[in-house]
Scaffold this motif. Structure first.
Motif, PDB file in Angstrom:
ATOM      1  N   SER A  21       0.853  -1.187   0.000  1.00 46.62           N
ATOM      2  CA  SER A  21       0.000   0.000   0.000  1.00 46.62           C
ATOM      3  C   SER A  21       0.894   1.246   0.000  1.00 46.62           C
ATOM      4  O   SER A  21       2.134   1.147   0.028  1.00 46.62           O
ATOM      5  CB  SER A  21      -0.862   0.009   1.264  1.00 46.62           C
ATOM      6  OG  SER A  21      -0.017   0.224   2.393  1.00 46.62           O
ATOM      7  N   ASN A  22       0.278   2.379   0.002  1.00 46.91           N
ATOM      8  CA  ASN A  22       1.036   3.608   0.209  1.00 46.91           C
ATOM      9  C   ASN A  22       1.627   3.596   1.626  1.00 46.91           C
ATOM     10  O   ASN A  22       1.166   2.848   2.500  1.00 46.91           O
ATOM     11  CB  ASN A  22       0.139   4.835   0.013  1.00 46.91           C
ATOM     12  CG  ASN A  22      -1.039   4.833   0.963  1.00 46.91           C
ATOM     13  OD1 ASN A  22      -1.705   3.819   1.101  1.00 46.91           O
ATOM     14  ND2 ASN A  22      -1.286   5.960   1.625  1.00 46.91           N
ATOM     15  N   GLU A  23       2.640   4.358   1.834  1.00 42.45           N
ATOM     16  CA  GLU A  23       3.329   4.371   3.133  1.00 42.45           C
ATOM     17  C   GLU A  23       2.743   5.452   4.030  1.00 42.45           C
ATOM     18  O   GLU A  23       2.344   6.519   3.558  1.00 42.45           O
ATOM     19  CB  GLU A  23       4.824   4.657   2.903  1.00 42.45           C
ATOM     20  CG  GLU A  23       5.663   4.693   4.173  1.00 42.45           C
ATOM     21  CD  GLU A  23       7.070   5.187   3.886  1.00 42.45           C
ATOM     22  OE1 GLU A  23       7.967   4.351   3.714  1.00 42.45           O
ATOM     23  OE2 GLU A  23       7.266   6.438   3.837  1.00 42.45           O
ATOM     24  N   THR A  24       2.697   5.151   5.310  1.00 43.21           N
ATOM     25  CA  THR A  24       2.323   6.182   6.285  1.00 43.21           C
ATOM     26  C   THR A  24       3.386   6.179   7.374  1.00 43.21           C
ATOM     27  O   THR A  24       3.996   5.148   7.683  1.00 43.21           O
ATOM     28  CB  THR A  24       0.930   5.938   6.883  1.00 43.21           C
ATOM     29  OG1 THR A  24       0.555   7.088   7.656  1.00 43.21           O
ATOM     30  CG2 THR A  24       0.906   4.719   7.774  1.00 43.21           C
ATOM     31  N   SER A  25       3.637   7.323   7.924  1.00 43.90           N
ATOM     32  CA  SER A  25       4.689   7.413   8.960  1.00 43.90           C
ATOM     33  C   SER A  25       4.065   7.837  10.287  1.00 43.90           C
ATOM     34  O   SER A  25       3.024   8.501  10.330  1.00 43.90           O
ATOM     35  CB  SER A  25       5.764   8.418   8.530  1.00 43.90           C
ATOM     36  OG  SER A  25       5.213   9.717   8.417  1.00 43.90           O
ATOM     37  N   GLU A  26       4.748   7.436  11.347  1.00 38.20           N
ATOM     38  CA  GLU A  26       4.307   7.818  12.690  1.00 38.20           C
ATOM     39  C   GLU A  26       5.534   7.846  13.588  1.00 38.20           C
ATOM     40  O   GLU A  26       6.509   7.129  13.341  1.00 38.20           O
ATOM     41  CB  GLU A  26       3.287   6.812  13.214  1.00 38.20           C
ATOM     42  CG  GLU A  26       2.560   7.254  14.474  1.00 38.20           C
ATOM     43  CD  GLU A  26       1.858   8.602  14.301  1.00 38.20           C
ATOM     44  OE1 GLU A  26       2.475   9.635  14.654  1.00 38.20           O
ATOM     45  OE2 GLU A  26       0.722   8.632  13.791  1.00 38.20           O
ATOM     46  N   ASN A  27       5.462   8.712  14.606  1.00 40.72           N
ATOM     47  CA  ASN A  27       6.568   8.729  15.572  1.00 40.72           C
ATOM     48  C   ASN A  27       6.007   8.574  16.982  1.00 40.72           C
ATOM     49  O   ASN A  27       4.823   8.819  17.214  1.00 40.72           O
ATOM     50  CB  ASN A  27       7.395  10.023  15.449  1.00 40.72           C
ATOM     51  CG  ASN A  27       6.562  11.244  15.767  1.00 40.72           C
ATOM     52  OD1 ASN A  27       6.106  11.398  16.909  1.00 40.72           O
ATOM     53  ND2 ASN A  27       6.371  12.106  14.788  1.00 40.72           N
ATOM     54  N   THR A  28       6.857   8.118  17.813  1.00 40.56           N
ATOM     55  CA  THR A  28       6.428   7.917  19.205  1.00 40.56           C
ATOM     56  C   THR A  28       7.005   9.041  20.060  1.00 40.56           C
ATOM     57  O   THR A  28       7.869   8.832  20.908  1.00 40.56           O
ATOM     58  CB  THR A  28       6.909   6.538  19.703  1.00 40.56           C
ATOM     59  OG1 THR A  28       8.297   6.403  19.348  1.00 40.56           O
ATOM     60  CG2 THR A  28       6.106   5.421  19.091  1.00 40.56           C
ATOM     61  N   LYS A  29       6.560  10.207  19.725  1.00 42.19           N
ATOM     62  CA  LYS A  29       6.987  11.419  20.450  1.00 42.19           C
ATOM     63  C   LYS A  29       5.754  12.306  20.639  1.00 42.19           C
ATOM     64  O   LYS A  29       4.783  12.175  19.882  1.00 42.19           O
ATOM     65  CB  LYS A  29       8.030  12.200  19.626  1.00 42.19           C
ATOM     66  CG  LYS A  29       9.243  11.405  19.181  1.00 42.19           C
ATOM     67  CD  LYS A  29      10.038  12.186  18.145  1.00 42.19           C
ATOM     68  CE  LYS A  29      11.117  11.301  17.537  1.00 42.19           C
ATOM     69  NZ  LYS A  29      11.767  11.941  16.389  1.00 42.19           N
ATOM     70  N   GLY A  30       5.813  13.217  21.531  1.00 45.83           N
ATOM     71  CA  GLY A  30       4.742  14.199  21.666  1.00 45.83           C
ATOM     72  C   GLY A  30       3.452  13.610  22.204  1.00 45.83           C
ATOM     73  O   GLY A  30       3.452  12.592  22.913  1.00 45.83           O
ATOM     74  N   GLY A  31       2.333  14.206  21.758  1.00 45.20           N
ATOM     75  CA  GLY A  31       1.046  13.806  22.293  1.00 45.20           C
ATOM     76  C   GLY A  31       0.344  12.779  21.429  1.00 45.20           C
ATOM     77  O   GLY A  31       0.791  12.447  20.326  1.00 45.20           O
ATOM     78  N   ALA A  32      -0.747  12.279  21.929  1.00 43.47           N
ATOM     79  CA  ALA A  32      -1.533  11.256  21.253  1.00 43.47           C
ATOM     80  C   ALA A  32      -2.315  11.840  20.090  1.00 43.47           C
ATOM     81  O   ALA A  32      -2.725  12.996  20.114  1.00 43.47           O
ATOM     82  CB  ALA A  32      -2.479  10.597  22.241  1.00 43.47           C
ATOM     83  N   THR A  33      -2.513  10.999  19.075  1.00 43.95           N
ATOM     84  CA  THR A  33      -3.373  11.346  17.927  1.00 43.95           C
ATOM     85  C   THR A  33      -4.253  10.131  17.628  1.00 43.95           C
ATOM     86  O   THR A  33      -4.006   9.030  18.132  1.00 43.95           O
ATOM     87  CB  THR A  33      -2.552  11.688  16.678  1.00 43.95           C
ATOM     88  OG1 THR A  33      -1.730  10.566  16.350  1.00 43.95           O
ATOM     89  CG2 THR A  33      -1.654  12.911  16.924  1.00 43.95           C
TER      90      THR A  33
END
Lengths: 141, 199
Positions: A127-139
């Protein structure tokens, strides 16, 4: 003599009938035909979300299922480099599944995700790529 | 050709023979109660002779017709003969074309696609199909990843002297559940034999 005449005339009619019925020739045809296999269409990732519980992070992926109605599940692939290095981290059963939560992430890290639809030994393109980081606040997804 | 001419000559002679008897009878005056007994007896004998000739003629015609039908059936095998005036049937050509891609692992209702070219001067209806050798050019995908079943009860018509549009035989192709990923999008070519008759 009269009987013989009748019998021979009957035979004549019978043969004439047989000739008419048998007039359609048996016909053959030889050659080849094609059968084609379809493809397995990839899912589309909509977006991702993240949450933190204590020191533990989790990332949630949300996607639009494959349009291939025969898909029977999805593989979730993850990398820490955009565009390459993906490895399967989980499988999700069900062709209509549309989300997965990754609980094996570490804090302060960037992650890149793709999914693949599956059917037995078949795999769709990524599929297309999605990025995420484990920093900051929740989404959320 | 020579034997057919001989048959015609024989038939002609027989017809003349019977007609001669008929004329000879017709030329006789109608029987009246005043006719002498000997004259009535002669008329009866002529009628009996005519009946006999008619019997022989009909038997001869029966044999000629039987021979003709046998000859026609023999020539319909397509083996060809310089003597045959009947048209020799030519096998219809089946050509593979690519149709809808419907196969996937475990699917059992795939279709076969083809066109037919009929150079004969009559329409033909095919009613059954027998599959033959299967091949595929997709690397890593084997011919054994699909199976093709025979089909009967079909009604596939191709017009005289024409090439059909794309035709199909539905629900005869199955893909095994273990078909590898390399079979995605693969095209399989299946040898087929169709059987039918002039329509």
């Amino acid at each position: 003599m009269k009987k013989a005449t009748v019998v021979s005339m009957a035979l004549l009619l019978l043969l004439a009938g047989a000739g008419a019925a048998g007039g359609a020739w048996v016909q053959g045809a030889a050659g080849s035909a094609n059968a084609s296999a379809t493809t397995l269409v990839e899912a589309t990732i909509l977006k991702s979300g993240k949450a933190k519980s204590g020191n533990n992070w989790e990332v949630t992926l949300c996607w639009i299922p494959s349009v291939s109605s025969f898909a029977d599940g999805y593989e979730i692939l993850r990398s820490t480099t955009s565009g390459s290095g993906y490895a399967v981290i989980a499988t999700v059963s069900g062709g209509s599944s549309s989300s997965y939560t990754d609980t094996t992430v570490s804090a302060n890290q960037d992650y890149y995700y793709v999914t693949r639809a599956t059917k037995n030994l078949w795999r769709s393109p990524n599929s297309n790529e999605t990025s995420e980081n484990t920093k900051g606040g929740a989404t959320t997804c | 050709m020579k034997s057919r001419r001989s048959l015609l000559v024989v038939a002609f002679v027989l017809i003349v023979w019977v007609l001669t008897g008929a004329f000879s009878t017709a030329a006789s005056p109608a029987r009246t109660p005043e006719q002498p007994k000997s004259r009535r007896k002669g008329s009866f004998l002529r009628m009996r002779r005519l009946s006999k000739r008619a019997t022989i003629l009909s038997l001869a015609l029966t044999l000629v017709l039987a021979g003709g039908i046998g000859f026609a059936l023999w020539s319909s095998t397509g083996s060809g003969s310089g003597n045959a005036k009947a048209i020799t049937p030519v096998d219809v050509t089946v050509s593979a074309v690519t149709g809808a891609a419907d196969l996937y692992p475990g699917f059992t209702a795939g279709d076969l696609y083809f066109t037919l070219t009929n150079t004969n001067s009559y329409d033909i209806t095919f009613i059954s199909m027998t599959p033959g050798t299967i091949t595929t050019g997709a690397p890593g995908c084997a011919a054994t990843d699909i199976t093709v079943a025979s089909a009967s009860g079909l009604s596939i018509v191709v017009g005289a002297g024409s090439t059909s549009g794309t035709l199909s035989i539905a629900d005869v192709v199955s893909m095994v559940g273990t078909a590898p990923d390399a079979c995605k999008g693969a095209t399989f070519t299946v040898g087929i034999t169709l059987s039918g008759a002039q329509s």
